[in-house]
Enzyme design. Structure first.
Site, PDB file in Angstrom:
ATOM      1  N   ASP A  22      -0.431  -2.505   2.362  1.00 20.54           N
ATOM      2  CA  ASP A  22       0.862  -2.674   1.700  1.00 20.54           C
ATOM      3  C   ASP A  22       1.217  -4.145   1.508  1.00 20.54           C
ATOM      4  OD1 ASP A  22       1.000  -2.558   4.579  1.00 20.54           O
ATOM      5  OD2 ASP A  22       3.174  -2.618   4.432  1.00 20.54           O
ATOM      6  N   GLU A  55       2.541  -1.614   7.093  1.00 19.92           N
ATOM      7  CA  GLU A  55       2.671  -2.706   8.081  1.00 19.92           C
ATOM      8  C   GLU A  55       3.987  -3.452   7.922  1.00 19.92           C
ATOM      9  OE1 GLU A  55       2.664  -6.480  10.020  1.00 19.92           O
ATOM     10  OE2 GLU A  55       2.645  -6.268   7.842  1.00 19.92           O
TER      11      GLU A  55
HETATM   12 ZN    ZN Z   1       0.704  -9.151   6.649  1.00 18.30          ZN
END
Ligand code: ZN
Length: 421
Positions: free
Chosen positions: A109, A175
């Protein structure tokens, strides 16, 4: 340093030179792979995105070409994205031993591009290569390390080198927004063992000399101020939530900085940080006095402080303001992460990484702490040593984010060295 017999070290050194030159040869393909990945946005639903599936599919195609021994998917269900899936991929390259695996964990991401007009070199998802740099959102964070880890294995495969221990590359979702659907989902599958060696190349410094073994606690919250909406010409008939929200925010900002001013040399920056960041839209027109106003805070706090104490101060000040102004001030916690115990500076992965950095980049490295939260903290939480390292100019989350091709290639060498040492 690890204690190898001298002949063994010589053999590793010879082999590493062969692998390094193979990696060098792949420079153009690495550049191409990274630009390809940047082209597909992978933005979290929290930020209005569709998640990581399209990017994961593109990545799967790349991984197939490398000839990994096994590729697995551990998708997490998420109703908020069109595909209902947040993809997590693991690609294995089997080693001589499977006892302790070497994991390189990167994330799919990316954060939203922000104001597009601030991008001066190219549009965020239309990558360009200029003067040895690849520009685009997700180039540095975390595309560079994704591609470096893939091409480290690619070099081993091209040369028919079986790594000393099994290498597992994990490409995770979510994340940037808490990792519930990413590394935390993988940890729940019990894939990681106590003796595994974990590298999270998601932070670092300009020359690759910094290994992160500790992180600050993280606190995100919203300040929701509720007053009374009215016409801008008659403020006497309402209560301006925007003004009170700003006053509270600035007072809180000052109070937190003054009270939590401790410095710790281990960290960079050395002190806790408290930043008012996002501002939610309030009213539609300039001639309306807002009855409600929302400001978000992002705080990175030294592990020396107790988060509960900080929260008490934040709430206490809100109460004071409520009494003074008659507005309601609600503190809404968005995320609270208590920093886990740091990774031991003498743990095997840190020692190996130091050696690999020396061989792969020719420099001595040092250990320390940072304010950003990475996937490493979830390993530390369950008592598995994890080291965070990469070579970056720290352009992540900024307009004109870029990755240096030189870093892409040289970090791949470090990963390959880890695999054979
Ligand atoms: Zn990162």
């Amino acid at each position: 340093m690890l204690n190898y017999p001298k002949s063994n070290l010589d053999a590793i050194f010879m082999e590493s030179q062969r692998i390094f030159s193979e990696i060098e040869k792949q420079k153009n393909r690495m550049t191409q792979a990274l630009t390809e990945l940047i082209r597909t946005p992978a933005i979290a639903p929290e930020n209005g995105g569709e998640g990581e599936l399209k990017k994961a599919e593109k990545l799967m195609q790349m991984l197939e070409l490398v000839g990994f021994d096994k590729i697995e998917r551990y998708d997490a269900e998420d109703e908020r994205v069109p595909s209902k899936k947040r993809p997590n991929i693991i690609a294995y390259c089997y080693g001589q031993s499977d006892a302790e695996r070497l994991w390189i964990v990167t994330h799919l991401d990316v954060v939203p591009p922000g104001k597009e007009s601030l991008w001066t070199v190219t549009k965020p998802f239309e990558p360009v290569v200029r003067e040895g740099r690849i520009y685009g959102r997700g180039s540095e964070d975390n595309g560079q390390s994704m591609v470096a880890s893939i091409f480290a294995v690619n070099a081993l495969k091209n040369l028919d080198v079986k790594p000393k221990r099994t290498i597992a590359l994990a490409f995770v979702a979510d994340e940037e927004e808490g990792s519930t659907y990413g590394i935390q989902h993988l940890i729940k599958q019990e894939l990681f063992k106590k003796d595994d060696l974990i590298v999270v190349p998601d932070s670092g410094n300009e020359n690759g000399s910094f290994i992160e073994i500790a992180e600050k606690s993280g606190l995100r919250f919203r300040v929701r101020t509720i007053g009374k909406q009215t016409h801008a010409s008659r403020p006497d008939k309402g209560l301006n939530a925007h003004r009170i929200g700003m006053e509270y925010t600035l007072t809180l900002d000052k109070m937190l900085h003054e009270k939590y001013s401790l410095k710790d040399k281990y960290f960079d920056p050395q002190e806790s940080t408290f930043e008012p960041t996002k501002k939610d839209k309030n009213v539609d027109a300039v001639n309306i006095i807002p009855g409600e106003d929302v400001i978000h805070f992002d705080c990175r706090i030294l592990p020396n402080y107790n988060l509960e104490e900080t929260l008490k101060d934040i709430l206490g000040l809100a109460e004071e303001f409520e009494k003074k102004t008659e507005a309601k001030i609600k503190i809404e916690i968005e995320r609270k992460i208590v920093a886990p115990k740091p990774t031991d500076a003498n743990s095997k992965i840190v020692v190996m990484l130091k050696q690999a950095i020396k061989k792969g980049r020719g420099i001595e490295s040092k250990v320390g702490g940072i304010g950003g939260g990475t996937c490493a903290r979830f390993f530390r939480k369950i008592g598995i040593a994890a080291a965070v390292w990469s070579t970056v100019d720290e352009t992540a989350h900024q307009p004109d984010e870029y990755a240096k091709i030189e870093n892409l290639v040289n970090d791949a060498k470090v990963f390959a060295f880890l695999a054979i040492s």
